[in-house]
Scaffold this motif. Sequence first.
Motif, mmCIF file in Angstrom:
data_model
loop_
_atom_site.group_PDB
_atom_site.id
_atom_site.type_symbol
_atom_site.label_atom_id
_atom_site.label_comp_id
_atom_site.label_asym_id
_atom_site.label_seq_id
_atom_site.Cartn_x
_atom_site.Cartn_y
_atom_site.Cartn_z
ATOM 1 N N VAL A 100 0.838 -1.203 0.000
ATOM 2 C CA VAL A 100 0.000 0.000 0.000
ATOM 3 C C VAL A 100 0.872 1.251 0.000
ATOM 4 O O VAL A 100 0.592 2.233 -0.711
ATOM 5 C CB VAL A 100 -0.952 -0.014 1.213
ATOM 6 N N VAL A 101 1.952 1.236 0.769
ATOM 7 C CA VAL A 101 2.866 2.390 0.812
ATOM 8 C C VAL A 101 3.531 2.602 -0.540
ATOM 9 O O VAL A 101 3.648 3.738 -1.028
ATOM 10 C CB VAL A 101 3.916 2.196 1.925
ATOM 11 N N VAL B 246 0.476 15.530 9.602
ATOM 12 C CA VAL B 246 0.181 14.410 10.494
ATOM 13 C C VAL B 246 0.600 13.091 9.845
ATOM 14 O O VAL B 246 1.183 12.212 10.505
ATOM 15 C CB VAL B 246 -1.321 14.392 10.844
ATOM 16 N N ILE B 247 0.345 12.932 8.550
ATOM 17 C CA ILE B 247 0.734 11.702 7.855
ATOM 18 C C ILE B 247 2.254 11.571 7.798
ATOM 19 O O ILE B 247 2.809 10.477 7.991
ATOM 20 C CB ILE B 247 0.113 11.679 6.446
ATOM 21 N N LEU B 248 2.946 12.666 7.534
ATOM 22 C CA LEU B 248 4.409 12.631 7.527
ATOM 23 C C LEU B 248 4.960 12.223 8.896
ATOM 24 O O LEU B 248 5.890 11.419 8.989
ATOM 25 C CB LEU B 248 4.963 13.994 7.113
ATOM 26 N N ARG B 249 4.378 12.761 9.941
ATOM 27 C CA ARG B 249 4.817 12.390 11.289
ATOM 28 C C ARG B 249 4.558 10.915 11.565
ATOM 29 O O ARG B 249 5.371 10.234 12.193
ATOM 30 C CB ARG B 249 4.090 13.253 12.325
ATOM 31 N N ALA B 250 3.424 10.412 11.078
ATOM 32 C CA ALA B 250 3.094 9.004 11.300
ATOM 33 C C ALA B 250 4.126 8.099 10.636
ATOM 34 O O ALA B 250 4.499 7.060 11.184
ATOM 35 C CB ALA B 250 1.693 8.704 10.759
ATOM 36 N N GLY B 251 4.595 8.486 9.458
ATOM 37 C CA GLY B 251 5.548 7.649 8.743
ATOM 38 C C GLY B 251 6.905 7.566 9.395
ATOM 39 O O GLY B 251 7.646 6.593 9.179
ATOM 40 N N ALA C 252 9.629 6.550 2.529
ATOM 41 C CA ALA C 252 8.430 7.091 1.894
ATOM 42 C C ALA C 252 8.104 8.492 2.419
ATOM 43 O O ALA C 252 7.528 9.316 1.696
ATOM 44 C CB ALA C 252 7.245 6.151 2.116
ATOM 45 N N VAL C 253 8.478 8.765 3.662
ATOM 46 C CA VAL C 253 8.241 10.087 4.240
ATOM 47 C C VAL C 253 9.050 11.138 3.488
ATOM 48 O O VAL C 253 8.523 12.190 3.085
ATOM 49 C CB VAL C 253 8.597 10.094 5.733
ATOM 50 N N PHE C 254 10.326 10.864 3.270
ATOM 51 C CA PHE C 254 11.182 11.834 2.578
ATOM 52 C C PHE C 254 10.783 11.959 1.101
ATOM 53 O O PHE C 254 10.819 13.056 0.536
ATOM 54 C CB PHE C 254 12.643 11.426 2.727
ATOM 55 N N LEU C 255 10.398 10.836 0.490
ATOM 56 C CA LEU C 255 9.940 10.902 -0.895
ATOM 57 C C LEU C 255 8.654 11.706 -1.004
ATOM 58 O O LEU C 255 8.502 12.528 -1.919
ATOM 59 C CB LEU C 255 9.728 9.488 -1.439
#
Length: 499
Positions: A276-277, A395-400, A408-411
């Motif tokens: 999914v990621v 919030v999604i970036l923090r979750a990752g 995936a956060v940095f991408l």
Amino acid sequence: MLLTLVLIILLAPIVVVLACLVLRRPRPAEFINLAAAILVFLAVLRLLPESLDGPHYFWHGYLIVDALGAWVLLCVSSVYLLGSIYAIGYMRILNEDRRLHRFYALYAGFALTTLTSPIMNNAGVYWIAIELTTLVSTFLVCFELGRESIEAAWKYIVVVSAGISLALLGTVLYYWGASLILGPTYDMTWATLRAAAPRMNPAISTLAFLLVVVGFGTKVGLAPMHTWLPDAHSEGPTPVSVMLSGALLNTAMIGIARYLQISDAAHIGLLPRALVVVLGAASLFVAALFIVRQTNIKRLMAYSSIEHMGILALGFGFGGPLGVAGALYHMLNHSLNKSLMFFGAGNVMRVWGTKKIRAIHDVPRRFPVSGWLWLAGAVAITGAPPFALFLSEIVILRAGLNTPFVWAVFLMALLLIVIFIGFLNHFRALFFSPVPERFSEDSTLRNKSAAPDGFPTVWCTLPMWLALIPLLILGFWWPDFFTRFFAAVAASLSAGGTP
């Protein structure tokens, strides 16, 4: 009380369909549809707090009212209401009064299918509901009967049906895997599959999950299964584009979220969430490539939908309280924001008589109010502060950062910057660039508006305000009710597994 609300939500669109087919008159049809949209929206608002005490089951367990489904209903009903208001002003200028009652019958039918899908408790019936959304919306995509719209409708139904067929195969595999434990006959509810998942064969569970994610991911528009989305979203009438982007995609995303819960319960490792990621990251990458070089205004909005579905996939893929909260918040924000963006695109497309970005210039002069609303929406859709999508993306970036998918956060952060620059560069040209001399005498690019004087009317401007104001408020204020609601959804999705 709860059953009454569910009946209102489901019966109101059915009444619209029947009334439109019986009356066969355009003006009653549009206002009956609007009344139904208001009624559905109010019923969903009343349903939301009740869903926190759930899950509640109705009709022998075939319907479920839980927090996750209720949230998707909120997104769908909001878009249905905004689109119904806009449709009154937009559809009148198409000179299709003879067929307009059919449009509203199909539009309400489309709303019905998208409202039904989130509350389906049986995985097989959920698949049927998702397939029905395809069948009904296909006729709306080609409503204008142009060559491009008919081609887009064919591409839509062929590609999506192929993907949904894979989801059906995955559903059958899940049924078979659980039948080895529960026997040949059982109710294939989400709770039943989740309870059986730890004892299912890991190979069957893994293969079944891969198939349902690819299948429903096609419906969501995740790359590389996204090929139908830019055509369907750009060729349908604007109220249809709004429903496709802000409502339909969410109803398929909820299926992926529910199957993630089952895969967590099966304890088959990181592969399901990694898939999914990866699909979410791929969607962001594809969207960034096409947004930067886009030349068609409605396709620009369509690729933005692919971007935001990728962000939702990342949120659900990261999981945990923060990932789920960010994904749900982003789902609502995107539904409101993308409605606003398609409304603005529909206005300029009709007045300038073209979808080409290079032929549309100096928008504020022609649209002193709705033009600036559209620009504010463009800033919001790129995830810039102070609007709500900025908060949900953070919030999604923090979750990752708390997952094995830190890459995936940095991408995601990098691609969001690229999309921000590319998207707003198009709006710089639309709003602040002078008309090039080579276009001023070009008969194919001059203003050949089919819209009458005075367009856009209040019907086309009001929903833009109704979408933008919540986006601004929610960018500053996260209501306490949302915190409790998101926590309840996160707890339910983590039941039986460890995201």
